[in-house]
Design a protein around this motif. Structure first.
Motif, PDB file in Angstrom:
ATOM      1  N   ASP A 109       0.884  -1.173   0.000  1.00  0.00           N
ATOM      2  CA  ASP A 109       0.000   0.000   0.000  1.00  0.00           C
ATOM      3  C   ASP A 109       0.921   1.222   0.000  1.00  0.00           C
ATOM      4  O   ASP A 109       1.565   1.527   1.003  1.00  0.00           O
ATOM      5  CB  ASP A 109      -0.894  -0.034   1.255  1.00  0.00           C
ATOM      6  CG  ASP A 109      -1.856   1.157   1.341  1.00  0.00           C
ATOM      7  OD1 ASP A 109      -1.596   2.180   0.684  1.00  0.00           O
ATOM      8  OD2 ASP A 109      -2.856   1.064   2.082  1.00  0.00           O
TER       9      ASP A 109
ATOM     10  N   THR B 135      -7.677   8.385  -3.751  1.00  0.00           N
ATOM     11  CA  THR B 135      -8.393   9.439  -3.033  1.00  0.00           C
ATOM     12  C   THR B 135      -7.419  10.467  -2.448  1.00  0.00           C
ATOM     13  O   THR B 135      -7.780  11.631  -2.271  1.00  0.00           O
ATOM     14  CB  THR B 135      -9.145   8.777  -1.841  1.00  0.00           C
ATOM     15  OG1 THR B 135      -9.863   7.641  -2.323  1.00  0.00           O
ATOM     16  CG2 THR B 135     -10.083   9.733  -1.151  1.00  0.00           C
ATOM     17  N   LYS B 136      -6.210  10.036  -2.136  1.00  0.00           N
ATOM     18  CA  LYS B 136      -5.264  10.844  -1.369  1.00  0.00           C
ATOM     19  C   LYS B 136      -4.347  11.632  -2.314  1.00  0.00           C
ATOM     20  O   LYS B 136      -4.821  12.487  -3.031  1.00  0.00           O
ATOM     21  CB  LYS B 136      -4.503   9.937  -0.393  1.00  0.00           C
ATOM     22  CG  LYS B 136      -5.392   8.897   0.326  1.00  0.00           C
ATOM     23  CD  LYS B 136      -6.391   9.523   1.272  1.00  0.00           C
ATOM     24  CE  LYS B 136      -7.431   8.545   1.811  1.00  0.00           C
ATOM     25  NZ  LYS B 136      -6.949   7.284   2.369  1.00  0.00           N
TER      26      LYS B 136
ATOM     27  N   SER C 189      -4.703   4.240  -2.444  1.00  0.00           N
ATOM     28  CA  SER C 189      -5.951   4.971  -2.317  1.00  0.00           C
ATOM     29  C   SER C 189      -5.707   6.231  -3.141  1.00  0.00           C
ATOM     30  O   SER C 189      -5.028   7.156  -2.686  1.00  0.00           O
ATOM     31  CB  SER C 189      -6.259   5.316  -0.863  1.00  0.00           C
ATOM     32  OG  SER C 189      -7.315   6.267  -0.857  1.00  0.00           O
TER      33      SER C 189
HETATM   34  C1  LIG Z   1      -7.464   6.018   2.698  1.00  0.00           C
HETATM   35  C2  LIG Z   1      -6.558   4.860   2.711  1.00  0.00           C
HETATM   36  C3  LIG Z   1      -6.984   3.600   2.238  1.00  0.00           C
HETATM   37  C4  LIG Z   1      -8.415   3.348   1.763  1.00  0.00           C
HETATM   38  O1  LIG Z   1      -8.699   4.065   0.614  1.00  0.00           O
HETATM   39  P1  LIG Z   1     -10.191   4.623   0.261  1.00  0.00           P
HETATM   40  O2  LIG Z   1      -9.943   5.367  -1.007  1.00  0.00           O
HETATM   41  O3  LIG Z   1     -10.599   5.489   1.408  1.00  0.00           O
HETATM   42  O4  LIG Z   1     -11.067   3.451   0.107  1.00  0.00           O
HETATM   43  C5  LIG Z   1      -6.074   2.560   2.254  1.00  0.00           C
HETATM   44  N1  LIG Z   1      -4.810   2.740   2.714  1.00  0.00           N
HETATM   45  C6  LIG Z   1      -4.373   3.923   3.187  1.00  0.00           C
HETATM   46  C7  LIG Z   1      -2.974   4.045   3.666  1.00  0.00           C
HETATM   47  C8  LIG Z   1      -5.231   5.021   3.203  1.00  0.00           C
HETATM   48  O5  LIG Z   1      -4.793   6.187   3.692  1.00  0.00           O
END
Ligand SMILES: *Cc1c(COP(=O)(O)O)cnc(C)c1O
Length: 384
Positions: free
Chosen positions: A170, A194-195, A192
Motif C-alpha cells: 500500500d 483518493t489521497k 488509495s
Molecule cells: C485512505 C486509505 C486507504 C483506503 O482508501 P479509500 O480510497 O478510502 O477506500 C487505504 N490505505 C491507506 C494508507 C489510506 O490512507
C-alpha cells in the motif's frame, strides 16, 4: 523519460474523434457495435471505458509498472487483491496498518476462511516466523498510518520471492513520486487514489499496478466480475491530479520537514513521528527506498490527556479537523476517535497508537502560516 515529464504526458493521447488534448469524460454505459461481436474494443463500461483506460495507462507509467487497474475506492482495490485468495490461504500483514484495511481483513474476509497474521513488520524476522505452506500474500504499508513506521520493501520482497508468496505494498502515504515498490521487488502496488494521486480531496478512488501479465489478467477479471469500477468523471479528476503530483509532493515534503522540525523543537511536544529524523528507527531504510519523506506527521503533547488533545484539535484554523489526507489543504486528525476507531482500543494501545496521538496531513500552503496556526493551537491547548 524523466518523472516530471511523465506526470504531464502519461496516458495522454489526443482524442481520436476531435483531437481534444484532454482525455474526454466518456460518460456512457455501452458502445454501439457494427455487427454482433464487431466493436472497437469497447463493449460495456464495467469492462472498458476510454477515460479509465487512459488513467490506468498513466498509473502504470508513473509507478514504473506495466499494467494499471482503477477501482471505485482504495478499499475496493484491496478487496480485489484478497479475492485472489481462497479459504485456508494465509496473509501476513502489519499490526499498525490503515484502519479500513484492518476492518476489511478482520470483519469481512476472516469469516470466509482467510487467515491473517498481524505482526510488527519493521522486523523482517517477525514476517519470516509466520511463513508456512499456506502463506500466499504479504500485505505491507510503508510509511504506516498513523505511526509512520517504515518497513523494508526489498527485504520483504526477498522473503516473498524465496517462498513463492505475493508481496503487495500500500503506497498511499508515499505516492509514486516518493516511492516505487515494484522497482524494489513488490508484485503489486496498491493506492488509495483518493489521497495524493487525486490531491484535491474531491474523489474516492483506488488503484493497483503490477508487472506480471497473468496477475494483471486475474485482477482485471476480478475488477469486471465484482464491478467495483470508478466512474469516468472520477477517472478524469485523478488524471488531472496526476499532472501536478510531482510538484505537489515536492512542496508537501518541504512543508512536512519544516513542520516536523518545528514540532520537535517545541517545549510542549513529547514525541514527533516522522521518518525524516535521523533518530527515527526506520530512517536509514526510508532514506534508501524513498525520494523524500512526504507530508504526513504524527505527534503527542507532553503530559497529554484526551482533553488537551481535543482542545488542540479544535483550535487550529488552517488545519481542518477531518479524516483523509493527501490534499492540497492541511488536515488534522485524531486517529483513536476518527480514522482508526474501527480497531479495538486494546489492539491500538498494544501497537503504540495512544488515545492522544494527533496526525497531520501537511498541505501545500505557506509553511510559516501553517507553523503559526499549530503554534497558536498548541498554546491554547496547554494553557487549558
Ligand atoms: C485512505 C486509505 C486507504 C483506503 O482508501 P479509500 O480510497 O478510502 O477506500 C487505504 N490505505 C491507506 C494508507 C489510506 O490512507
Amino acid at each position: 523519460m524523466k518523472k516530471s515529464t511523465q506526470y504531464i504526458h502519461a496516458g495522454a493521447h489526443p482524442d481520436p474523434s476531435t483531437g481534444a488534448i484532454m482525455t474526454p469524460i466518456y460518460q456512457t454505459s455501452t458502445y454501439v457495435q457494427e455487427a454482433p461481436g464487431v466493436n472497437k474494443g469497447f463493449e460495456y463500461a464495467r469492462s472498458q471505458n476510454p477515460t479509465r483506460q487512459a488513467l490506468e495507462e498513466a498509473l502504470a507509467i508513473i509507478e514504473d509498472g506495466k499494467y494499471g487497474l482503477a477501482f471505485s475506492s482504495g478499499v475496493a482495490a484491496t478487496d480485489a487483491v484478497i479475492k485472489l485468495l481462497k479459504p485456508g490461504d494465509e496473509v501476513i500483514c502489519a499490526n499498525d496498518m490503515y484502519g479500513g484495511t484492518y476492518r476489511l481483513f478482520s470483519k469481512i474476509f476472516q469469516k470466509f476462511g482467510i487467515v491473517f497474521h498481524y505482526v510488527d513488520m519493521t522486523e523482517l524476522n517477525n514476517v519470516v516466523a509466520c511463513v508456512n505452506t499456506h502463506t500466499k500474500l504479504i500485505w505491507a504499508e510503508t510509511p504506516t498510518n498513523p505511526l509512520m513506521n517504515i518497513c523494508d520493501i526489498r527485504g520483504l520482497a526477498t522473503i516473498a520471492k524465496n517462498n513463492g508468496i505475493l508481496l503487495c505494498v500500500d503506497n498511499t502515504f508515499a505516492s509514486p513520486a516518493l516511492q516505487n515498490p515494484l522497482t524494489l521487488g513488490a508484485d503489486i502496488v496498491m493506492h488509495s487514489a483518493t489521497k495524493y494521486l487525486s490531491g484535491h480531496s474531491d474523489v474516492i478512488q483506488g488503484a493497483l499496478i503490477m508487472n506480471d501479465k497473468a496477475l494483471r489478467d486475474e485482477l482485471y477479471f476480478i475488477q469486471k466480475s465484482c464491478g467495483a469500477v470508478p466512474g469516468p468523471m472520477d477517472c478524469f479528476l485523478v488524471l488531472r491530479g496526476i499532472k501536478t503530483l510531482g510538484i505537489r509532493m515536492e512542496r508537501h515534503s518541504q512543508n512536512g520537514a519544516k513542520i516536523a522540525h518545528f514540532l520537535k523543537a517545541h517545549p510542549a511536544i513529547q514525541k514527533v513521528y516522522w521518518p525524516g529524523f535521523a533518530d527515527h528507527p526506520g530512517h536509514a531504510i526510508a532514506k534508501d527506498q524513498m525520494k523524500d519523506f512526504g507530508g504526513m506527521i504524527s505527534f503527542e503533547l507532553k503530559n497529554d490527556t484526551i482533553e488537551t488533545a481535543r482542545k488542540l484539535l479544535s483550535s487550529t484554523h488552517l488545519f481542518s479537523l477531518a479524516e483523509s489526507l493527501g490534499g492540497v489543504e492541511s488536515l488534522i486528525n485524531h486517529p483513536a476517535s476518527m480514522t482508526h476507531a474501527s480497531i479495538p482500543r486494546e489492539e491500538r494501545i498494544k501497537n503504540g497508537l495512544s488515545d492522544t496521538l494527533i496526525r497531520l496531513s501537511v498541505g501545500i500552503e505557506d509553511a510559516d502560516d501553517l507553523i503559526a496556526d499549530l503554534d497558536h493551537a498548541i498554546q491554547s491547548a496547554v494553557q487549558g
